[in-house]
Scaffold this motif. Structure first.
Motif, PDB file in Angstrom:
ATOM      1  N   GLU A 138       0.824  -1.209   0.000  1.00  0.00           N
ATOM      2  CA  GLU A 138       0.000   0.000   0.000  1.00  0.00           C
ATOM      3  C   GLU A 138       0.860   1.262   0.000  1.00  0.00           C
ATOM      4  O   GLU A 138       0.544   2.242  -0.676  1.00  0.00           O
ATOM      5  CB  GLU A 138      -0.947  -0.007   1.195  1.00  0.00           C
ATOM      6  N   LEU A 141       2.116   1.734  -3.497  1.00  0.00           N
ATOM      7  CA  LEU A 141       1.066   2.295  -4.357  1.00  0.00           C
ATOM      8  C   LEU A 141       0.933   3.792  -4.145  1.00  0.00           C
ATOM      9  O   LEU A 141       0.812   4.558  -5.102  1.00  0.00           O
ATOM     10  CB  LEU A 141      -0.276   1.623  -4.046  1.00  0.00           C
ATOM     11  N   GLY A 144       3.396   5.678  -5.959  1.00  0.00           N
ATOM     12  CA  GLY A 144       3.362   5.512  -7.410  1.00  0.00           C
ATOM     13  C   GLY A 144       4.264   4.409  -7.922  1.00  0.00           C
ATOM     14  O   GLY A 144       4.534   4.328  -9.124  1.00  0.00           O
ATOM     15  N   ILE A 146       4.095   1.076  -8.707  1.00  0.00           N
ATOM     16  CA  ILE A 146       3.150  -0.013  -8.916  1.00  0.00           C
ATOM     17  C   ILE A 146       3.855  -1.359  -9.042  1.00  0.00           C
ATOM     18  O   ILE A 146       3.393  -2.371  -8.496  1.00  0.00           O
ATOM     19  CB  ILE A 146       2.268   0.279 -10.153  1.00  0.00           C
ATOM     20  N   ALA A 184      -5.632   1.564  -8.806  1.00  0.00           N
ATOM     21  CA  ALA A 184      -4.517   2.399  -9.266  1.00  0.00           C
ATOM     22  C   ALA A 184      -4.245   2.179 -10.751  1.00  0.00           C
ATOM     23  O   ALA A 184      -3.830   3.100 -11.457  1.00  0.00           O
ATOM     24  CB  ALA A 184      -3.265   2.099  -8.446  1.00  0.00           C
ATOM     25  N   LYS A 185      -4.498   0.950 -11.222  1.00  0.00           N
ATOM     26  CA  LYS A 185      -4.307   0.637 -12.645  1.00  0.00           C
ATOM     27  C   LYS A 185      -5.529   0.986 -13.486  1.00  0.00           C
ATOM     28  O   LYS A 185      -5.538   0.766 -14.695  1.00  0.00           O
ATOM     29  CB  LYS A 185      -4.008  -0.858 -12.807  1.00  0.00           C
ATOM     30  N   GLU A 186      -6.581   1.489 -12.823  1.00  0.00           N
ATOM     31  CA  GLU A 186      -7.858   1.841 -13.455  1.00  0.00           C
ATOM     32  C   GLU A 186      -8.533   0.636 -14.098  1.00  0.00           C
ATOM     33  O   GLU A 186      -9.301   0.755 -15.059  1.00  0.00           O
ATOM     34  CB  GLU A 186      -7.679   2.976 -14.471  1.00  0.00           C
TER      35      GLU A 186
END
Length: 363
Positions: A138, A141, A144, A146, A184-186
């Protein structure tokens, strides 16, 4: 911050940086058992966790004394393990609090400490390592990173897969972090799948109306809000608020009754009047203030829901004994209620304001 000096490494011994495990060049002069590759990582560790646990590390990282009997030696080992378990919990709570406050960089050293102590106590393949891996994921993430987050999550998944003793609470945490990764990756479809699993496992472990289940509802609501599915998001935000209001109001009623009976309710070492540790207080603040921001953007169409979240925040800050912040939210609720809501609702909020004024006067 403690001063550090260049390290003279004993011949044949490799000392590693506390933060990155690179060869160490410096040592903390306060505990003399913690090493760093340089000033940057020493400062990062000090600001995150080391200042809080510096002296506690000394008995853990120095040779055990000579014992006269096997019984004394076993007792010494038990004490050592108890200290490590205490630090596992403490470092985990500190890291969690940083994450809920959005301080991802500061969370990393504390999470690393929790992971190392878990390895020492439980071994390298224990499911007890998973919560620390998830903290590090977390934090990555939030920064940024990933790819790094995926690596920590893969390690957590592999550990869970190998374990035959993984509880529903751990499964819930794992799916929540996987949900955050895909958010986060949409990739919202995959995120929804994992958050639904988070809610299922949290409900199995704690119940559907527990505050520990509310985080799954909250993140799922955020996805629906991003996808402009506002009715679904609204239902979930309402559920989250109701869960927290019920918990805080019940706790307030218990404390009020106890005070009337003059019962002293001092909690555990890291708890106060909310019944929560610092990390879960920070989680409550993040969830409720985020929900308030969304409610305020639609306050003209649904003022009751905005007032409800404001009242929940009043209870939270009242129980945290932050009376000025509680009064700020109570005044906002009262102002909105006077414009939009019934006289009964106004009088309810006025009672909260009177309670806060009495507490401030007493303080």
């Amino acid at each position: 911050m403690n001063v550090i000096y260049p390290l003279a490494v004993p011949k044949g011994r490799r000392l590693c940086c506390e933060v990155c495990e690179a060869p160490a060049e410096r040592v903390c002069t306060a505990c003399t058992v913690t090493y760093y590759c340089g000033v940057v990582h020493q400062r990062a560790d000090w600001g995150s966790i080391h200042e809080k646990i510096c002296q506690l590390l000394i008995p853990l990282r120095t040779s055990m004394p000579f014992y006269n009997s096997e019984e004394e030696r076993q007792h010494g080992l038990q004490q050592l393990q108890q200290r490590q378990k205490h630090l596992i919990k403490f470092c985990y709570t500190v890291a969690q609090k940083y994450l809920f406050e959005g301080k991802h960089e500061e969370a990393v050293p504390a999470a690393l400490h929790s992971l190392r102590f878990r390895m020492n106590v439980y071994g390298l393949s224990s499911v007890e390592l998973v919560p620390a891996y998830l903290l590090l994921s977390e934090a990555s993430l939030g920064l940024g990173r990933i790819v790094q987050a995926e690596e920590y999550l893969s390690q957590a998944q592999w550990t869970v897969l190998k374990s035959t003793e993984c509880c529903a609470a751990i499964h819930s945490l794992l799916h929540r972090n996987l949900g955050l990764l895909y958010m986060a990756k949409e990739n919202y479809e995959e995120a929804r799948y994992h958050l639904a699993n988070d809610i299922y496992f949290a409900s199995t472990a704690f119940g559907t109306e527990d505050i520990r289940t509310s985080g799954g509802y909250f993140h799922l609501a955020n996805i629906f809000h991003k996808l402009n599915k506002l009715d679904l998001a609204d239902t979930l935000y309402t559920k989250v608020t109701e869960i927290w209001y019920k918990y805080l109001n019940n706790h307030y009623q218990v404390l009020s009754h106890s005070r009337l009976q003059q019962i002293d309710l001092l909690g555990k070492k890291f708890e106060n009047d909310t019944g929560l540790d610092e990390a879960h207080e920070a989680e409550a603040i993040r969830i409720l203030t985020s929900t308030l921001s969304i409610r305020e953007s639609t306050s003209n169409t649904d003022p009751e829901k905005t007032v409800f979240i404001l009242k929940t925040l009043v209870l939270l800050y009242y129980l945290m004994m932050n009376y000025s912040k509680a009064q700020e939210y109570a005044m906002a609720a009262f102002t909105l209620a006077k414009e939009k809501l019934s006289v009964h609702e106004q009088s309810t909020i006025q009672e909260l304001l009177n309670l806060l004024a009495a507490e401030e006067s007493h303080s």
